[in-house]
Enzyme design. Structure first.
Site, PDB file in Angstrom:
ATOM      1  N   CYS A 118       0.804  -1.231   0.000  1.00 61.38           N
ATOM      2  CA  CYS A 118       0.000   0.000   0.000  1.00 61.38           C
ATOM      3  C   CYS A 118       0.834   1.277   0.000  1.00 61.38           C
ATOM      4  O   CYS A 118       0.279   2.378  -0.052  1.00 61.38           O
ATOM      5  CB  CYS A 118      -0.973  -0.022   1.175  1.00 61.38           C
ATOM      6  SG  CYS A 118      -2.006  -1.503   1.162  1.00 61.38           S
TER       7      CYS A 118
ATOM      8  N   HIS B 204      -2.190   8.434   5.214  1.00 62.88           N
ATOM      9  CA  HIS B 204      -2.557   7.084   4.793  1.00 62.88           C
ATOM     10  C   HIS B 204      -4.002   6.828   5.214  1.00 62.88           C
ATOM     11  O   HIS B 204      -4.790   6.297   4.437  1.00 62.88           O
ATOM     12  CB  HIS B 204      -1.603   6.068   5.412  1.00 62.88           C
ATOM     13  CG  HIS B 204      -1.744   4.695   4.864  1.00 62.88           C
ATOM     14  ND1 HIS B 204      -1.560   4.403   3.532  1.00 62.88           N
ATOM     15  CD2 HIS B 204      -2.065   3.518   5.462  1.00 62.88           C
ATOM     16  CE1 HIS B 204      -1.762   3.110   3.331  1.00 62.88           C
ATOM     17  NE2 HIS B 204      -2.074   2.551   4.487  1.00 62.88           N
TER      18      HIS B 204
ATOM     19  N   HIS C 173      -9.725   2.132   0.012  1.00 66.16           N
ATOM     20  CA  HIS C 173      -8.301   1.795   0.016  1.00 66.16           C
ATOM     21  C   HIS C 173      -7.987   1.068  -1.284  1.00 66.16           C
ATOM     22  O   HIS C 173      -8.327  -0.101  -1.456  1.00 66.16           O
ATOM     23  CB  HIS C 173      -7.979   0.917   1.218  1.00 66.16           C
ATOM     24  CG  HIS C 173      -6.509   0.817   1.497  1.00 66.16           C
ATOM     25  ND1 HIS C 173      -5.547   1.021   0.537  1.00 66.16           N
ATOM     26  CD2 HIS C 173      -5.833   0.518   2.650  1.00 66.16           C
ATOM     27  CE1 HIS C 173      -4.356   0.871   1.062  1.00 66.16           C
ATOM     28  NE2 HIS C 173      -4.496   0.564   2.343  1.00 66.16           N
TER      29      HIS C 173
END
Length: 430
Positions: free
Chosen positions: A177, A308, A343
């Site tokens: 990620c 994030h 996400h």
């Protein structure tokens, strides 16, 4: 990659300054720069029931799925079935970025180029399909066409083939990620050192059962929407898409009169490997500090942070703790676009970098939507629910990943009318 890590000395001035002149985005709130920017300003949500795979047996099954993507609109030289969905997103994003930069394919072919694409899942959606066939019907029923496209390298190789690039370095970055920021950092290094003249960098991933199920079993999938920094947050929504940035040297951009979204000031990396999934506050703080050092800025120079911001209990508290460790009590506005697009795994920090570039050029901060009450344990001004206008100079983009892979990217506003934005030789030319 030569980005700063904890303990490195301040950067020396790179041979070439690096700017972003083209953006290609495929998201659940809009495909293309204008649609994406409109979605960010409006605080649009991409959340919806999953249609990509059967969700029978799951207590809840929302995601930020893209339902209007047509690969045939973007593929010219390759058949759509030659590429998995993530590679299709990456190729589409690259075509958009080239056009958005005011370039033709021939322009890109004529230059030494880097193609660097980050990913978490590669083509796991196709692997899901193949495993389902194997279990249900046996190995002799596997689809050869689908099997050929599962190689993750096709995310970057597909761009090279579709655009017909020859003088090119091709990399697929698998740092989960944080991979999008890693890929952009590799482009920054390659251009600033003079190794290449142009770079197409970012990330891409497609919604898949494997990743949804993994997060579900970890207890980190939200039942309805993603609420980063909220007292009632319950986890992530998985998403999909691609963000591709076209980068070149400042000299090149000025020579051709290109529109400049932002300057890449530098980046930092850290890898603590202390836990398979839990974030480490000190390691994140070291990464942020390294990024500031590499960019030649101080914490007080940062106007907002694109976090994030996954909306899980652990991430948001740990990430804000790391930010506070670096910035002290005076934190810049800290937002999460995952509240809108979910996400998107390997595409996450690349799409956030595109959002930051738009914010710098257009003068706004995107909101953190679905917000009700800020959790005191991660108390930030998350720009709740509505975008705000702001004059921005420096923006920080955090990308954090399982395995302790962290990458923080620093972007700066570029103004042709401000002499201190230009190196001495470029200033004279301007």
């Amino acid at each position: 990659m030569s980005g700063a890590t904890g303990g490195t000395a301040p950067r020396t001035t790179p041979r070439h300054r690096v700017v972003i002149t083209g953006l290609g985005v495929v998201t659940s709130i809009g495909t293309g720069v204008d649609a994406f920017a409109d979605g960010l300003r409006a605080g649009r949500s991409g959340a919806k029931p999953i249609g990509a795979f059967d969700t029978t047996g799951f207590a809840y099954s929302n995601a930020c799925e893209i339902t209007d993507f047509d690969p045939g609109a973007w593929l010219r030289d390759m058949a759509a079935e030659e590429l998995g969905r993530a590679a299709q997103f990456a190729v589409a994003g690259s075509r958009m970025a080239v056009a958005d930069a005011g370039l033709t394919e021939d322009d890109v072919r004529a230059r030494r180029t880097l193609v660097s694409v980050g990913t978490t899942d590669g083509e796991s959606r196709d692997l899901d399909h193949l495993i389902g066939l194997q279990v249900a019907e046996g190995e002799d029923r596997l689809d050869a066409t689908v099997a050929r496209r599962v190689w993750p390298g096709r995310l970057s190789a597909g761009i090279v083939r579709e655009l017909g690039l020859e003088d090119v370095e091709t990399v697929t970055v698998p740092t989960a990620c944080a991979a999008g920021n890693y890929a952009v950092g590799s482009g920054y290094d390659a251009i600033s050192s003079g190794d290449v003249e142009m770079a197409l960098c970012g990330g891409a991933d497609a919604l898949c059962r494997k990743t949804f199920t993994g997060f579900y079993r970890l207890g980190t999938i939200a039942p309805d929407v993603c609420r980063p920094f909220d007292a009632d947050r319950q986890g992530i929504l998985t998403g999909e898409g691609a963000g591709i940035l076209l980068m070149e040297s400042l000299e090149s951009a000025l020579d051709r009169g290109a529109r400049i979204y932002a300057e890449v000031l530098g980046y930092g990396l850290s890898c603590d490997a202390s836990h398979p999934v839990a974030p480490d506050r000190d390691s994140i703080a070291r990464c942020i500090t390294a990024a500031h050092r590499n960019a030649g800025i101080e914490a007080r120079d940062v106007d907002f942070i694109s976090a994030h911001g996954t909306g899980t209990k652990a991430n948001d508290v740990t990430e804000v703790g790391a930010i506070r460790q670096v910035f002290g009590d005076e934190l810049p506005r800290t937002v999460s676009i995952k509240s809108m697009i979910g996400h998107t795994m390997g595409a996450a920090s690349a799409l956030a970098a595109a959002a930051c570039s738009l914010a710098l050029r257009e003068g706004f901060i995107p909101p953190t939507i679905n917000h009700r009450t800020t959790d005191p344990e991660c108390a930030v001004d998350c720009v709740p629910n509505k975008a705000v206008e702001a004059r921005l100079r420096v923006v920080q983009n955090n990308g954090l990943a399982f395995g302790g892979n962290n990458a923080v990217l620093m972007l700066g506003h570029w103004d042709a009318n401000t002499a201190d934005n230009l190196p001495a030789d470029a200033a004279a030319a301007a």
